[in-house]
Design a protein around this motif. Structure first.
Motif, short mmCIF file in Angstrom:
data_model
loop_
_atom_site.label_atom_id
_atom_site.label_comp_id
_atom_site.label_asym_id
_atom_site.label_seq_id
_atom_site.Cartn_x
_atom_site.Cartn_y
_atom_site.Cartn_z
N TYR A 90 0.83 -1.20 0.00
CA TYR A 90 0.00 0.00 0.00
C TYR A 90 0.87 1.26 0.00
O TYR A 90 0.66 2.19 -0.78
CB TYR A 90 -0.93 0.00 1.22
CG TYR A 90 -1.57 1.33 1.46
CD1 TYR A 90 -2.56 1.80 0.60
CD2 TYR A 90 -1.17 2.15 2.52
CE1 TYR A 90 -3.14 3.03 0.80
CE2 TYR A 90 -1.74 3.38 2.71
CZ TYR A 90 -2.73 3.82 1.85
OH TYR A 90 -3.28 5.05 2.04
N SER A 93 2.40 1.93 -3.19
CA SER A 93 1.45 2.37 -4.22
C SER A 93 1.10 3.84 -4.10
O SER A 93 0.48 4.40 -5.00
CB SER A 93 0.17 1.55 -4.10
OG SER A 93 -0.61 2.07 -3.04
N ASN A 121 -5.99 5.46 -1.37
CA ASN A 121 -6.18 4.18 -2.06
C ASN A 121 -6.79 3.17 -1.11
O ASN A 121 -6.18 2.16 -0.79
CB ASN A 121 -4.84 3.65 -2.57
CG ASN A 121 -4.33 4.48 -3.70
OD1 ASN A 121 -5.08 5.23 -4.31
ND2 ASN A 121 -3.05 4.35 -3.98
N LEU A 124 -6.66 -0.55 -2.03
CA LEU A 124 -5.37 -1.23 -1.83
C LEU A 124 -5.09 -1.42 -0.34
O LEU A 124 -4.55 -2.43 0.09
CB LEU A 124 -4.25 -0.40 -2.44
CG LEU A 124 -3.76 -0.89 -3.79
CD1 LEU A 124 -2.72 0.04 -4.34
CD2 LEU A 124 -3.16 -2.30 -3.61
#
Lengths: 750, 339
Positions: A90, A93, A121, A124
């Motif tokens: 995560y 990302s 996100n 995610l």
């Protein structure tokens, strides 16, 4: 040591399934379901749930498979490893690699009531975080470590409670599961039979009912939007409630409220180069029930980016008439005056937020660059959206119904460009939905409900629905809230009241930026506003006017017709598009044609989108379920309560007493012999209650004589004797016996 | 009534929920705190309504050190209980704790380690509610006495003792009684060569029944200094068991008591019981652990612990107990302490 073996269970052992263990595991499963449903909701809002379902299934399967083979220590390593790997993925990302400190402060912010939906996100995040706890909870449960399992699962659920994402009902369901798992898990360890769990069923029923009605924790400070969740009920005030203040306090989460009223109080004055909507905030994530602004904020440090396309400078100076805790600005703000610069935060959506508040009478300035584009330019803007914009602003909950997509596609079938699509949707909503502040809030999926089930709504409904419709056509769009221009008191000055609070839509066009659309029909709303103001003035309220208001709208002299800087630069779409696409007529939109008594250049109306927590104006507080059907979770809780009730009644002997009372009073008709015997059984029962039971060695005759029974009783005994020993009894005799017993029993309670 | 660890945890959760609600808003914390409070209250009520449990423990037969005894306990009542046996020093039980719904019966293995009369119990019953949040501790069931005899070893010189004690020159060898394994000190002429030849490694000696012995009696006196009482008891027990086995009547004189002359199983148990308890609770500074004056004068066998070692005197033949110990194996093990 040998304890008693579980002999009591042998009769219940169905095909090798241990019922006690099954119930204990069901408790754990309930807990897992509770927090998984919250995770699922995140995924559902932001993306494809398939991946999550797959990850969750794999985690549970791995836990099941490994529970018999790997040791506890290694399982813990696996779970922590899963969690660390998930969080690692995560973090990697994230668009910018944040240093450690903000990650920690973010975690603290989450724990203190920041919804996970605000995490950029979140899908995610969920995919990364969920497998660890899922694995550990289920693994421990299968290893019969129920308490540890509940600790792992309960900790996860508690985290989701702290982030405000778990609703009361979901939490309660999880807690019930946890209690079952611990208590029945103990029984499983002790080797008790399932019967020992009966008091637990009663306890759970009491516990659910009491928890639903008894507030044990204080309401606490109403921060952010802590009771935003749709399941939250209660709070002060029913319906209506304060109005635009809720908009100001909506912060990062905006819920869709029920009926509302308008406040005519003056909020601030603004001197501006041009008329505009004074935007307070925007929201990017649609959850189905409301809006969330994702991402973080940073302190204001000098100028902000200008819009990508052509733009004009609009300088505004605001004077607070009442205390303000927002920084309004025409889109898009690029700088703020030094007087407030220190208190201003900039969020991920380039909006301004205020730390603290601006006192009454204080002034501050904001400079904006308003995008300028003609309809032609907007039409030609194409669909080459920056990927970050497209990803963030075209997401819809995967639960969005197909009918919304189909309806939108049909409405916009003839629009060839994004701009035309937006205009068609805007016009369609204006023409097809009525304006009303008195609405029943839909339980979920506001856009779907508004589009198909409701006839009228106010700005939040219109704007939310339009954003959803645009997103179904892959046009990046978001919800904006703020104020309409207000009452124009001079050429460059406007007075803004509470009822000017409004929600509208912004759509993104490549190389131009965010362009405003307003799907709310203006006429009825302005009428409602005017009525509020008139009433307030009639009541001699002093806070609805300032020196220069109320004397009729300022109107420009005919020679000065279009002011050099008007919102038209920002709203070029006001010009009628060429006739190649069909756009519903504009009858209901007075904004297009000047009319002296209305705030013409403000072509939209404002209503107050509220945040339920602040207003407490939650229409759900009108009953246990607010007149709506219960959710699956509520049904599950209800079923548990019912089970507890039945078990409780049985344990207290009520059911058997009720059965006995009925048995005593109603005798169905069968063959004469059976009837006669049953009649005597009833007689014997009632006599035993009134005198004494018949002793085993006594014959019925002796017994009746001993207690001095009357002639009727003797006759019943005679009939029964004949039925039993002679086997000859007529229908009439049997009926006679039955009616005699009926007589004796009477309606007296036994 | 007090909270269990789990109860404290639940209370902590409630406190934490209240604190978090106060500082950062209620959220759905009520759905955690309210059930927790209700559960705690329900637990208290449930425990209040539960009756005081009762318990009964089986009789525990006397044992030798090293023996194990199965103890069965029946606990009557209702609710969930964590039952723990109170095991005194000198006895041991690893698994004398159980968590069960009442009524229940449980059995555990008691290891008897030390000589003495031990009091087993009372049972500690921690009655809990269904969720295990609160508990009430009761002491139920009376104590049960467990008698652990001193160890009994095989000692040599049965003939010697008989000779010394009975001033007898010979045993009538005509009446054959049983065969037993050879122990050093047995006269060679008693070896039963036939059986020895059949057996690969062992040597067997014949025992002869001697009708004349049956009427004979010996008096055993035993005393010790602090520190060797246990060894003295073992020595005296070994000697009296051997003497009883030889068919003698035995009187035992100990500092606290004298067991009068007798024979047979019951008498052996009396003797062993006396030796089991001797000096075990000798605490008074005004009493000394010594035989009354003159008690040793007419005793046939005197067992004396002098603080370092234990000696056994047969008349004027004074030997260390270790020297005459043939085997530490209990000669009664096969027959059982009580049989």
């Amino acid at each position: 040591m040998s304890t008693r073996t579980r002999s009591g269970d042998l009769s219940l052992d169905l095909g090798g399934v241990d019922p006690v263990r099954t119930v204990a595991l069901a408790g754990v499963a309930l807990l897992v379901t509770a927090y998984s449903s919250v995770f699922y909701h995140f995924i559902d809002v932001t993306g494809q749930p398939i991946l999550f379902v797959l990850a969750a299934t794999l985690s549970l399967a791995a836990a099941t498979w490994l529970s018999s083979s790997i040791r506890l220590r290694w399982a813990a390593v696996v779970a922590v490893g899963l969690l660390a790997a998930g969080l690692g993925i995560y973090v990697i990302s994230l668009p910018r690699q944040p240093p450690l400190v903000p990650l920690v402060t973010d975690a603290i912010a989450l724990m203190t009531g920041r919804s996970l939906l605000q995490v950029t996100n979140v899908d995610l995040w969920v995919l990364g975080v969920a497998p660890g706890p899922l694995f550990l909870t289920w693994y421990l449960a299968l290893r019969r470590r129920y308490v540890a399992s509940v600790l792992a699962g309960g900790g996860t659920l508690a985290f989701l409670v702290l982030t405000t994402d778990a609703s009361t009902v979901t939490t309660l369901l999880g807690v019930v599961g946890a209690i079952v798992a611990v208590a029945v898990g103990d029984m499983d360890r002790r080797g008790d039979s399932l019967k020992a769990a009966e008091p637990l069923a009663v306890l759970l029923a009491v516990l659910i009912v009491l928890s639903a009605i008894a507030p044990v924790v204080p309401a606490g400070p109403s921060r952010t939007a802590d009771t935003w969740s749709r399941f939250q009920t209660g709070g002060p005030g029913v319906g209506g409630g304060t109005v635009e203040a809720n908009l100001l306090k909506a912060d990062t989460q905006l819920g869709i409220a029920g009926n509302l009223s308008l406040s005519p109080d003056v909020r601030f004055r603004v001197e501006s180069d041009a008329e505009s909507y004074w935007q307070v905030g925007t929201y990017d994530r649609y959850t189905g029930e409301g809006w969330v602004r994702t991402g973080s904020t940073s302190s204001y440090s000098g100028n902000l980016d200008e819009p990508p396309g052509r733009s004009e400078t609009v300088s505004q100076t605001y004077t607070a008439v009442d205390e303000m805790d927002v920084v309004p600005a025409a889109w898009k703000p690029v700088s703020v005056g030094d007087d407030v610069a220190g208190d201003v935060q900039v969020n991920d959506l380039d909006g301004l937020e205020l730390d603290g508040s601006i006192e009454e009478g204080e002034r501050f300035s904001v400079t904006s660059r308003v995008p300028v584009a003609s309809g032609e330019e907007l039409r030609g803007a194409g669909t080459d959206y920056p990927s970050s914009i497209e990803e963030r602003y075209t997401r819809l909950p995967s639960s969005t119904s197909d009918r919304v997509v189909e309806r939108t596609a049909r409405i916009t079938a003839r629009a060839n460009t994004s701009y035309d699509t937006a205009r068609v949707v805007e016009r369609w909503l204006q023409n097809n939905k009525g304006y009303s502040l008195d609405v029943q809030r839909p339980r979920q999926n506001v856009a779907d409900e508004f589009l198909f089930e409701m006839d009228a709504g106010y700005c939040t409904y219109f704007a939310s629905t339009m954003v959803v419709m645009l997103r179904t056509q892959d046009i990046p769009a978001r919800l904006a809230v703020g104020y309409t221009p207000g009452e124009r008191v001079a050429e460059d000055e406007w007075v803004v009241r509470g009822y000017n609070a409004h929600a509208w839509v912004e759509a993104y066009f490549p190389d131009i930026g965010w362009v405003r659309f307003d799907p709310t029909p203006a006429g009825p709303r302005q009428a409602a506003e005017q009525q509020e103001l008139t009433e307030a003035r009639e009541n001699n309220r002093t806070d609805v006017d300032v020196d220069d208001t109320g004397d009729g709208e300022w109107t420009s002299t005919p020679t000065a017709t279009p002011a050099p800087l008007t919102p038209r630069a920002e709203q070029p779409a006001r010009e009628a598009p060429p006739g190649e696409i069909t756009i519903p007529d504009r009858i209901t939109r007075p904004g297009g044609t000047p009319a002296p008594n209305l705030n013409l250049s403000s072509p939209s109306i404002t209503a107050a989108p509220t945040n339920e927590s602040a207003g407490g104006g939650d229409d759900e507080s009108t009953g246990p379920f607010g007149g709506r059907p219960p959710t699956r979770e509520e049904t599950a809780l209800g079923a548990i309560v019912l089970l507890g009730l039945v078990v409780g009644l049985r344990r207290s002997g009520v059911t058997s007493r009720v059965y006995r009372a009925i048995w005593l009073r109603y005798q169905p008709t069968s063959d004469p012999q059976t009837d006669a015997e049953r009649a005597f059984d009833r007689l014997e029962y009632v006599l035993a209650e009134r005198h004494r039971p018949r002793r085993p060695e006594e014959t019925p005759r002796q017994y009746l004589a001993a207690i001095g029974a009357d002639e009727r009783a003797r006759q019943v005994a005679t009939v029964r004797e004949r039925a039993m020993y002679a086997g000859r009894v007529t229908r009439e005799e049997a009926d006679e016996a039955v009616s005699l017993v009926d007589d004796i029993v009477g309606w007296r309670g036994v | 009534m007090e909270l269990t660890r789990r109860g404290y945890a639940v209370l902590g959760i409630v406190a934490l929920a209240e604190l978090l609600a106060l500082t950062y808003g209620a959220r759905a914390l009520n759905a955690i705190a309210a059930p927790a409070v209700v559960a705690l209250l329900a637990s208290v009520v449930q425990l209040r309504r539960t009756d005081v449990p009762t318990a009964e423990r089986d009789y525990v037969p006397a044992a030798f050190p090293g023996d194990a005894r199965e103890v069965t306990v029946e606990v009557d009542g209702s609710g969930v209980a964590r039952i723990a046996e109170t095991v005194p020093d000198g006895l041991a039980a690893d698994d004398a704790t159980v968590e069960a719904s009442l009524p229940t019966t449980f059995t555990y293995t008691l290891a008897c380690d030390e000589r003495g009369r031990h009091a087993l119990g009372p049972l500690e019953v921690r009655l809990r509610d269904l969720l295990g949040l609160v508990e009430e501790t009761y002491e139920v069931g009376s104590t049960t006495g467990v008698l652990v005899y001193p160890p009994v070893y095989q000692v040599a010189g049965r003939d010697v003792i008989l000779r010394h004690a009975l001033e007898r020159a010979d045993v009538d060898r005509r009446e054959f009684d049983t065969l037993r394994e050879y122990v050093p000190g047995d006269p060679l002429r008693d070896v039963h060569w036939k059986s020895t030849a059949k057996a690969q490694d062992d040597i067997y000696v014949a025992e002869f029944a001697d009708s004349r012995v049956e009427d004979d009696q010996i008096v055993v006196a035993a005393t010790a200094d602090a520190g060797t009482v246990d060894e003295m008891a073992a020595a005296a027990a070994s000697v009296v068991v051997m003497a009883l086995d030889a068919g003698l009547s035995v009187e035992l004189r100990l500092p606290e008591q004298t067991v009068p002359m007798g024979r047979g199983e019951d008498h052996r148990q009396r003797l062993l019981a006396a030796l089991a308890t001797t000096d075990t609770d000798f605490t008074s500074p005004f009493k000394s652990y010594a035989l009354p004056d003159g008690a040793t004068d007419d005793a046939d066998v005197v067992v004396r612990g002098d603080g370092d070692c234990v000696t056994v005197a047969f008349g004027d033949d004074d030997r260390a107990f270790e020297d005459i110990t043939v085997s530490r194996e209990n000669p009664l093990a096969q027959r059982g302490a009580e049989s």
